[in-house]
Design an enzyme around this catalytic site. Sequence first.
Site, PDB file in Angstrom:
ATOM      1  N   LYS A  85      46.669 111.241  18.808  1.00 19.09           N
ATOM      2  CA  LYS A  85      46.903 112.226  17.754  1.00 19.09           C
ATOM      3  C   LYS A  85      46.007 113.440  17.981  1.00 19.09           C
ATOM      4  O   LYS A  85      44.778 113.309  18.052  1.00 19.09           O
ATOM      5  CB  LYS A  85      46.538 111.632  16.398  1.00 19.09           C
ATOM      6  CG  LYS A  85      47.699 111.009  15.656  1.00 19.09           C
ATOM      7  CD  LYS A  85      47.220 110.604  14.272  1.00 19.09           C
ATOM      8  CE  LYS A  85      48.353 110.232  13.370  1.00 19.09           C
ATOM      9  NZ  LYS A  85      47.869 109.855  12.026  1.00 19.09           N
TER      10      LYS A  85
HETATM   11  C1  E4P Z   1      49.929 109.739   9.192  1.00 19.10           C
HETATM   12  O1  E4P Z   1      50.003 109.715  10.397  1.00 19.10           O
HETATM   13  C2  E4P Z   1      48.710 110.156   8.482  1.00 19.10           C
HETATM   14  O2  E4P Z   1      47.614 109.584   9.088  1.00 19.10           O
HETATM   15  C3  E4P Z   1      48.695 109.744   7.044  1.00 19.10           C
HETATM   16  O3  E4P Z   1      49.994 109.420   6.598  1.00 19.10           O
HETATM   17  C4  E4P Z   1      48.023 110.758   6.154  1.00 19.10           C
HETATM   18  O4  E4P Z   1      48.174 110.355   4.839  1.00 19.10           O
HETATM   19  P1  E4P Z   1      47.310 110.947   3.647  1.00 19.10           P
HETATM   20  O5  E4P Z   1      47.813 112.312   3.317  1.00 19.10           O
HETATM   21  O6  E4P Z   1      47.555 109.983   2.524  1.00 19.10           O
HETATM   22  O7  E4P Z   1      45.884 110.945   4.090  1.00 19.10           O
END
Ligand code: E4P
Length: 237
Positions: A85
Amino acid sequence: MEIFLDTANLDEIERWLDCGVLDGVTTNPSIMLKDGGYDLQRRALEIARLVEPRPVSVEVTANEPDEMVRQARIYAGWAANIVVKIPVINEFGRPCLGVVRQLEREGIRINMTACLSYGQALLGAKAGATYVSIFGGRVSDEGGDAPGLIHGVREWLDLWGSPSKIIVGSMRSTIDVQSSAQAGAHVITVPPSILDRFIDHKYSRDTVRTFNEDAAEALNKMRELEAVAVRVRGSGS
Ligand code: E4P
């Protein structure tokens, strides 16, 4: 459409794998912290082994492009199913598109994360990201139209034949899962607690309970009738 689990909790991953509905896992540094994955390499490897050959996303933790590239190469070396990521921009607003492009050219699959706008997702796809992650819940937090955004990005990807896939994350409720799926997400990544609510329904439970009670009653009636038949046969001999 694929379903990823947005977690670093090994028990939950195993539980949902056993259900046959899991296509991958996503994590981020906050999820790792929440789920006790303090040793990033160890937990990432545990997840990667559990879910292979399905992908598991692991996020870099740097602002500098060179450091992102360095970390990404290390993560990608841990297991073949690790996707790295990379944030769309760093915390100072500097685009990370060049990092995405370079790593994809090296054969490292990138999940370009923290996208909150059409432009970010579009540019990530142009830079060659395998996945562009749209944070639906955070878009809605800011008053944005998350399903509209997902639909618009999907339309653009299809129109231009882009191979990038949309992951929708940041789920806040079961309706987010449904609206993301209907808007054209290739992948939705869902926390275990929301996936639990997605399958549950009070009325389904009541329905099954009634069927079980009626089946038990039918069994009792059958035994009563058998007992009567035995008595009748006994009195006739
Ligand atoms: C997805 O890849 C993200 O890590 C995650 O869904 C972020 O979610 P949040 O906005 O609840 O932190």
